[in-house]
Scaffold this motif. Structure first.
Motif, short mmCIF file in Angstrom:
data_model
loop_
_atom_site.label_atom_id
_atom_site.label_comp_id
_atom_site.label_asym_id
_atom_site.label_seq_id
_atom_site.Cartn_x
_atom_site.Cartn_y
_atom_site.Cartn_z
N SER A 64 -15.32 43.93 55.57
CA SER A 64 -14.19 43.64 54.68
C SER A 64 -12.93 44.38 55.14
N HIS A 65 -13.09 45.58 55.69
CA HIS A 65 -11.94 46.32 56.20
C HIS A 65 -11.32 45.58 57.39
N LYS A 66 -12.18 45.08 58.28
CA LYS A 66 -11.69 44.34 59.44
C LYS A 66 -10.95 43.08 59.01
N LYS A 67 -11.43 42.47 57.94
CA LYS A 67 -10.79 41.25 57.43
C LYS A 67 -9.36 41.55 56.97
N VAL A 68 -9.17 42.69 56.31
CA VAL A 68 -7.83 43.08 55.85
C VAL A 68 -6.92 43.35 57.04
N LEU A 69 -7.44 44.06 58.05
CA LEU A 69 -6.62 44.38 59.23
C LEU A 69 -6.25 43.10 59.99
N LYS A 70 -7.17 42.16 60.11
CA LYS A 70 -6.88 40.91 60.79
C LYS A 70 -5.86 40.08 60.01
N LYS A 71 -5.96 40.15 58.68
CA LYS A 71 -5.01 39.43 57.83
C LYS A 71 -3.60 39.94 58.08
N MET A 72 -3.45 41.25 58.21
CA MET A 72 -2.14 41.84 58.49
C MET A 72 -1.64 41.40 59.87
N LEU A 73 -2.51 41.43 60.87
CA LEU A 73 -2.10 41.03 62.22
C LEU A 73 -1.66 39.57 62.26
#
Length: 522
Positions: free
Chosen positions: A89-98
């Motif tokens: 879920s953390h990776k999902k948030v970071l990818k969403k920002m990118l």
């Protein structure tokens, strides 16, 4: 050279008994119980030791929940950033920002899992009458003048101090009036203090390290010279690798690190540009002053939209009192972080405007998260999660220069409040035992909390609070222009009526802080 601990002493006013307030978590009208004190000033080492005993600050008010009585027990939680691996879920948030930065893509999903702290007034029970009264006390010049007179009279009595007596003196390098609110500078003076046993390590000196760690550091420095960049110069642009975490060799079987995910390269024609700036909030730096109004407007919108505050509630005064004022003294030891220790605002700038601010304290052993507020228009970016990941990365970066700074404190974990359990998702993490003040891995605590909202996490029945108050007579008191041990004070005053309050204070802050901090007595 004076040791890192040789700064102005912390000065606190303790309030006897436990206060009952409306709980900001379960909304019980009188279920929240805590002890509190007003910190006129505080060293970062003292605050570090206090949060390691379950205390937490809101502005200059420092409070500790009465864990076995309060309706929603609040356990201090810390993450171990050096071992941290972002979850799915953390990776999902970071990818969403990118994706948003690169192409302007806006996620269609909702933010129902976005963590949300209670508003600042709820987190300290919202007794604004008390806080306002204390704020006025803090601005009184009388205390400042009394303290200055005490120091100056001590100087006259001692005359010139020989070098051999230096360990018995506390170098007063900060302006007394400035730290107590009067704004008038004073000359550096020395305070005669009794030698304190059991002091912590001298943090002005390089920490002792193993040969293996030194070799690793040399390797990192060599890589840094090949690929210089930096965040602590003032800001860090999204897409630039942080200087202290150079890119690792690509290995198909190795998961991406937190830094790889945060600083993934963006195309030259990226839709947006994100910068993170770390500005000192207390004492306010020029950058903080220049952006104060813009930062406040973000806070006001956040309180009105997210917490449904009426427009007249999130005032400049409230914002300043809770999120800008800090008792922590700015300290800049040679081997500390480049930005120094103390209180800061970590500002998130998107295309030249502030969209979020993380309020943080940088302490000898940790970065401590105080609060986050953001522009509600950008809720789709899950800024609560994103900022926590950036703060974990920031802690890892600071660790490279200051090896003992290796933890990220997330405030309180409240297992009985479903919306507040998200902090347990940043692993590995530990909870503080409310009785023995040792750290216990959260995995060992969760099963206990399922059975009882209040728990002693230390399972050794023989274990005790090693930092407890053992010699309360050595506690330092500031009374009528004099600094003296409590044992002397109570003999002079015959202060039997004060004994219960002083002993309660000593028990809660522990022996080390009781001997270093000055307890103000009227």
């Amino acid at each position: 050279m004076a040791s890192w601990a040789a700064f102005s002493p912390s000065i606190v006013e303790y309030f006897e008994g436990e206060d009952s307030y409306r709980c900001g978590y379960c909304k019980n009208e009188s279920g929240s119980r805590s002890n509190g004190m007003w910190a006129h000033s505080m060293t970062v080492q003292d605050y570090q030791d206090l949060i390691d005993r379950g205390w937490r600050r809101s502005g200059k008010y420092v409070y500790k929940p009465v864990m076995n009585q309060t309706c929603c027990p609040q356990y201090t939680i810390r993450c171990r950033p050096l071992q941290f691996q972002p979850s799915k879920s953390h990776k999902k948030v970071l990818k969403k920002m990118l994706k948003f930065l690169a192409k302007g893509e806006i996620s269609k999903g909702n933010c129902e899992d976005e963590p949300m702290e209670p508003s600042m007034d709820e987190s300290v029970a919202g007794d604004f009458a008390l806080i306002n009264k204390l704020d006025i006390q803090c601005d009184h010049k009388t205390l400042s003048d009394d303290l200055k007179e005490t120091f100056e009279s001590g100087e006259k009595k001692k005359g010139k101090s020989p070098k051999k007596e230096e360990p018995k003196e506390l170098i007063q390098s900060q302006h007394i009036e400035e730290k107590l609110g009067s704004g008038e500078p004073s000359h550096p003076v020395k305070v005669h203090m009794a030698p304190k046993p059991g002091k912590g390590a001298d943090l002005s000196k390089p920490p002792c390290r193993k040969a293996k760690e030194i070799r690793k550091e040399r390797k990192r420095l060599k890589l840094m010279q090949q690929n210089p960049a930096g965040e602590l110069e003032g800001f860090q642009a999204q897409g630039e690798p942080p200087s202290l975490f150079p890119p690792k060799a690509n290995k198909s079987n190795q998961p991406k690190s937190l830094e790889d995910l945060i600083f993934e390269s963006l195309p030259e024609n990226a839709s947006h540009k994100l910068e993170v700036r770390v500005v000192r909030s207390s004492p306010p730096s020029s950058q903080f002053k220049a952006t104060f109004q813009e930062s406040y407007q973000v806070y006001k919108r956040y309180q009105m939209v997210i917490h449904q505050d009426p427009p007249d509630k999130p005032t400049v005064s409230q914002f300043t009192r809770f999120l800008c004022s800090s008792p922590l003294e700015a300290e800049n030891p040679p081997h500390g972080p480049d930005c120094g220790y103390g209180s800061f605002h970590q500002q998130y700038w998107l295309d030249g405007r502030i969209i979020a601010v993380g309020v943080i304290d940088i302490l000898p052993y940790c970065v401590s998260s105080v609060y986050l507020y953001y522009d509600p228009d950008y809720s789709f970016l899950s800024l609560g999660v994103y900022s926590a990941l950036r703060e974990i990365g920031f802690t890892r970066q600071l660790h490279q220069k200051t090896s003992q700074l290796s933890y990220y404190y997330m405030g309180f974990y409240i297992h009985s409040c479903p919306k507040m359990k998200y902090k347990g998702q940043y692993r590995p993490s530990d909870l503080l035992c409310p009785e023995t003040y040792v750290w216990v891995p959260i995995e060992q605590c969760l099963s206990l909390l399922e059975n009882s909202k209040y728990c002693r996490f230390n399972q050794d029945p023989e274990a005790v609070d090693e930092g407890r108050s053992k010699e309360p007579d050595r506690l330092q008191v500031f009374h009528k222009k004099a600094i003296l041990p409590y044992g002397v004070y109570k003999r002079q005053r015959e202060a039997a009526a004060e004994e219960a309050a002083v002993l309660q204070y000593a028990r809660l802050v522990g022996q080390a802080c009781a001997e270093r901090m000055l307890l103000l007595r009227n």
